[in-house]
Write an enzyme that holds these catalytic residues in place. Structure first.
Site, mmCIF file in Angstrom:
data_model
loop_
_atom_site.group_PDB
_atom_site.id
_atom_site.type_symbol
_atom_site.label_atom_id
_atom_site.label_comp_id
_atom_site.label_asym_id
_atom_site.label_seq_id
_atom_site.Cartn_x
_atom_site.Cartn_y
_atom_site.Cartn_z
ATOM 1 N N HIS A 62 0.837 -1.210 0.000
ATOM 2 C CA HIS A 62 0.000 0.000 0.000
ATOM 3 C C HIS A 62 0.867 1.252 0.000
ATOM 4 O O HIS A 62 1.272 1.743 1.059
ATOM 5 C CB HIS A 62 -0.934 -0.004 1.221
ATOM 6 C CG HIS A 62 -1.978 1.061 1.168
ATOM 7 N ND1 HIS A 62 -3.233 0.904 1.734
ATOM 8 C CD2 HIS A 62 -1.983 2.311 0.642
ATOM 9 C CE1 HIS A 62 -3.937 2.010 1.537
ATOM 10 N NE2 HIS A 62 -3.193 2.878 0.892
ATOM 11 N N HIS A 64 1.502 5.197 -2.171
ATOM 12 C CA HIS A 64 1.051 6.182 -3.161
ATOM 13 C C HIS A 64 2.271 6.797 -3.812
ATOM 14 O O HIS A 64 3.107 7.385 -3.125
ATOM 15 C CB HIS A 64 0.210 7.270 -2.489
ATOM 16 C CG HIS A 64 -1.049 6.737 -1.873
ATOM 17 N ND1 HIS A 64 -2.242 6.680 -2.548
ATOM 18 C CD2 HIS A 64 -1.287 6.190 -0.654
ATOM 19 C CE1 HIS A 64 -3.168 6.143 -1.772
ATOM 20 N NE2 HIS A 64 -2.621 5.823 -0.612
ATOM 21 N N ARG A 66 3.152 9.527 -6.853
ATOM 22 C CA ARG A 66 2.289 10.623 -7.334
ATOM 23 C C ARG A 66 2.365 10.828 -8.827
ATOM 24 O O ARG A 66 1.913 11.842 -9.330
ATOM 25 C CB ARG A 66 2.638 11.905 -6.593
ATOM 26 C CG ARG A 66 2.461 11.820 -5.080
ATOM 27 C CD ARG A 66 1.044 11.444 -4.682
ATOM 28 N NE ARG A 66 0.826 11.600 -3.240
ATOM 29 C CZ ARG A 66 -0.219 11.129 -2.599
ATOM 30 N NH1 ARG A 66 -1.140 10.424 -3.238
ATOM 31 N NH2 ARG A 66 -0.355 11.328 -1.301
ATOM 32 N N ASP A 154 -8.881 3.611 -3.523
ATOM 33 C CA ASP A 154 -8.288 4.182 -2.304
ATOM 34 C C ASP A 154 -8.142 5.703 -2.363
ATOM 35 O O ASP A 154 -7.831 6.287 -3.403
ATOM 36 C CB ASP A 154 -6.929 3.555 -2.001
ATOM 37 C CG ASP A 154 -6.395 3.994 -0.652
ATOM 38 O OD1 ASP A 154 -7.182 4.032 0.305
ATOM 39 O OD2 ASP A 154 -5.206 4.339 -0.556
ATOM 40 N N ASP A 307 1.158 2.817 3.718
ATOM 41 C CA ASP A 307 0.272 3.868 3.196
ATOM 42 C C ASP A 307 1.108 5.133 2.928
ATOM 43 O O ASP A 307 0.665 6.259 3.172
ATOM 44 C CB ASP A 307 -0.901 4.158 4.127
ATOM 45 C CG ASP A 307 -2.033 4.923 3.430
ATOM 46 O OD1 ASP A 307 -1.940 5.148 2.207
ATOM 47 O OD2 ASP A 307 -3.012 5.290 4.111
ATOM 48 N N PHE A 325 -4.364 14.790 3.709
ATOM 49 C CA PHE A 325 -4.122 13.640 4.594
ATOM 50 C C PHE A 325 -2.880 12.878 4.138
ATOM 51 O O PHE A 325 -2.636 12.763 2.940
ATOM 52 C CB PHE A 325 -5.301 12.666 4.500
ATOM 53 C CG PHE A 325 -6.596 13.170 5.071
ATOM 54 C CD1 PHE A 325 -6.815 13.155 6.438
ATOM 55 C CD2 PHE A 325 -7.620 13.602 4.231
ATOM 56 C CE1 PHE A 325 -8.033 13.579 6.973
ATOM 57 C CE2 PHE A 325 -8.837 14.029 4.759
ATOM 58 C CZ PHE A 325 -9.047 14.024 6.126
ATOM 59 N N GLY A 326 -2.116 12.324 5.085
ATOM 60 C CA GLY A 326 -1.102 11.336 4.721
ATOM 61 C C GLY A 326 0.319 11.722 5.075
ATOM 62 O O GLY A 326 0.663 12.902 5.153
HETATM 63 ZN ZN ZN Z 1 -6.984 4.985 2.061
HETATM 64 ZN ZN ZN Z 2 -3.755 4.871 0.855
#
Ligand code: ZN
Ligand code: ZN
Length: 428
Positions: A62, A64, A66, A154, A307, A325-326
């Site tokens: 999981h 991200h 970009r 997601d 994540d 978020f994140g």
């Molecule tokens: Zn998520």
């Molecule tokens: Zn995520």
């Protein structure tokens, strides 16, 4: 003549074969060639792994990246560089790019960029719905053919039960899992941190635990009805852990994952309005953290993920409610999981490694996460006793949104080998 890579005298751990012993590991032609005493030949590349763990390459299912759309925050190449610096040989990226990974061409694009980066393996997840808008199913069959390993919207959950039911039926035909960001948009609307005492005191709108649990509950009913493999992304509440535990007992094909921050931090860290503590799902209460740790320990939570969610400085410099978020996680995850799970005695290194290798490989059907003879030579060498301090200025990631700056950690990858090639060496 091909170069062999000999990794000598390490503690070789391979959960798929029940191996945990001091041995040499020989890699040749991009594959695992032997475990056991190896005689050095001229031309061999040799790594002394005395006192270290030698295990299947870590997998993060999981992350991200970009690219395309926000290459200032991260690219496939910079994300892969961060991954190998953290000990990961394979990462699995979410489709919430701009545009979204919702066509065959976009899936092919990710593989092509990953090839060009020549770093770790990158496996794309396709969007469930076109544009991740939750309305119309994306071209799932074509994305499967192009190599999408799972499907997810997601960033958001699939709000419509009808769309979700269709998605489970359709994706199930290809024997791929659906990964759901479990959040009832209605209940969570406007929220920026966990609903609770701290949110009330800080005057910030909250996201209740029920927003996560409601969607987990609904989806488990749909997963049971369809028999499709269903994976709960970034689980964060005690109630959701209990729902998954009970569903597993009933034989539903459900799996789940947890991030380091949901094992180490609570919503009280938001106290200073520092946006590096803003993530989705939000940091929860102490009892939620305890339930997540218990869930990992008893196997309810199958695997460990980051994540990894890079954001440029402009975003995180906004006020708490407006900031995205994140947080990034690839370069700190191993030390954080060791701190949360191994140091307090919830599990040993052998079990931790299984949750970061065998488990994600099994969930996604990847031929990875094993040191069986003939397997891809993806190997991580870990010094489990190495103390180090998090310094975000040294990150390979393009982003620095990380709440762990200055944290002392113990345990770190010293070498990352992908397909038999050394891609990362920790400088002494
Ligand atoms: Zn998520
Ligand atoms: Zn995520």
């Amino acid at each position: 003549m091909t170069t062999r890579l000999l990794i000598r005298r390490g503690r070789v751990i391979d959960p798929t074969q029940g191996i945990d012993e001091v041995a040499d590991l020989t890699l040749a032609n991009g594959k695992v060639a032997a475990i056991g005493r190896a005689a050095e030949q001229p031309g061999d590349q040799v790594i002394d792994a005395s006192g270290k763990i030698v295990c299947p390459g870590l997998i993060d299912m999981h992350v991200h990246l970009r690219e395309p759309g926000n290459e200032d925050a991260e690219t496939i190449a910079s994300g892969a560089a961060a991954a190998v610096a953290g000990g990961f040989t394979s990462i699995v990226c979410m489709p919430n790019t701009k545009p979204a990974l919702d066509t065959e061409a976009m899936i092919e694009f990710v593989y092509r960029q990953a090839d060009r980066a020549r770093s770790c393996n990158v496996f794309p997840i396709g969007a469930i719905t076109k544009g991740r808008e939750g309305k119309e199913l994306a071209e799932i069959g074509q994305m499967v053919r192009a190599g999408a390993v799972a499907f997810s919207d997601d960033g958001v959950g699939v709000a419509s039960a009808t769309v979700m039911l269709r998605a489970l039926q359709y994706v199930g035909m290809f024997n791929r899992p659906i990964i759901q960001h479990c959040e009832d948009a209605d209940l969570a609307a406007g929220g920026c941190m966990n609903a609770g005492f701290t949110a009330t005191r800080l005057g910030l709108p909250g996201i209740p635990a029920a927003a996560e649990e409601l969607m987990v509950q609904r989806d488990l009913l749909l997963a049971e009805a369809t028999g499709c493999a269903y994976h709960v992304a970034h689980i964060s509440t005690a109630g959701a852990v209990q729902l998954v535990r009970e569903a597993k007992r009933r034989g539903i094909r459900v799996t789940t994952e947890v991030c380091p921050h949901h094992l180490l931090l609570t919503d009280e860290f938001v106290e200073q309005y520092d946006t590096n503590y803003k993530m989705n799902p939000p940091l929860r209460s102490k009892s939620d953290v305890e339930a997540c740790i218990a869930g990992v320990a008893d196997g309810t939570i199958d695997c460990l993920v980051t994540d990894h969610a890079p954001h440029g400085r402009e975003g995180k410099e906004l006020d708490f409610q407006s900031a995205p978020f994140g947080i990034v996680g690839l370069e700190v995850a191993l030390g954080l999981f060791a701190k949360a799970l191994v140091a307090p005695g919830h599990m040993n290194w052998n079990q931790l490694i299984a949750r970061m290798t065998t488990a994600p490989a099994r969930i996604l059907g990847l031929r990875k996460g094993s040191l069986a003879l003939g397997s891809d030579a993806d190997v991580t060498i870990i010094d489990p006793d190495l103390p180090w301090t998090v310094d975000t200025s040294l990150f390979q990631s393009k982003s620095r949104n990380c709440p762990y700056e200055g944290w002392p950690l113990v345990g770190r990858a010293t070498h990352t080998i992908v397909g038999g090639e050394l891609k990362f060496t920790l400088e002494a």
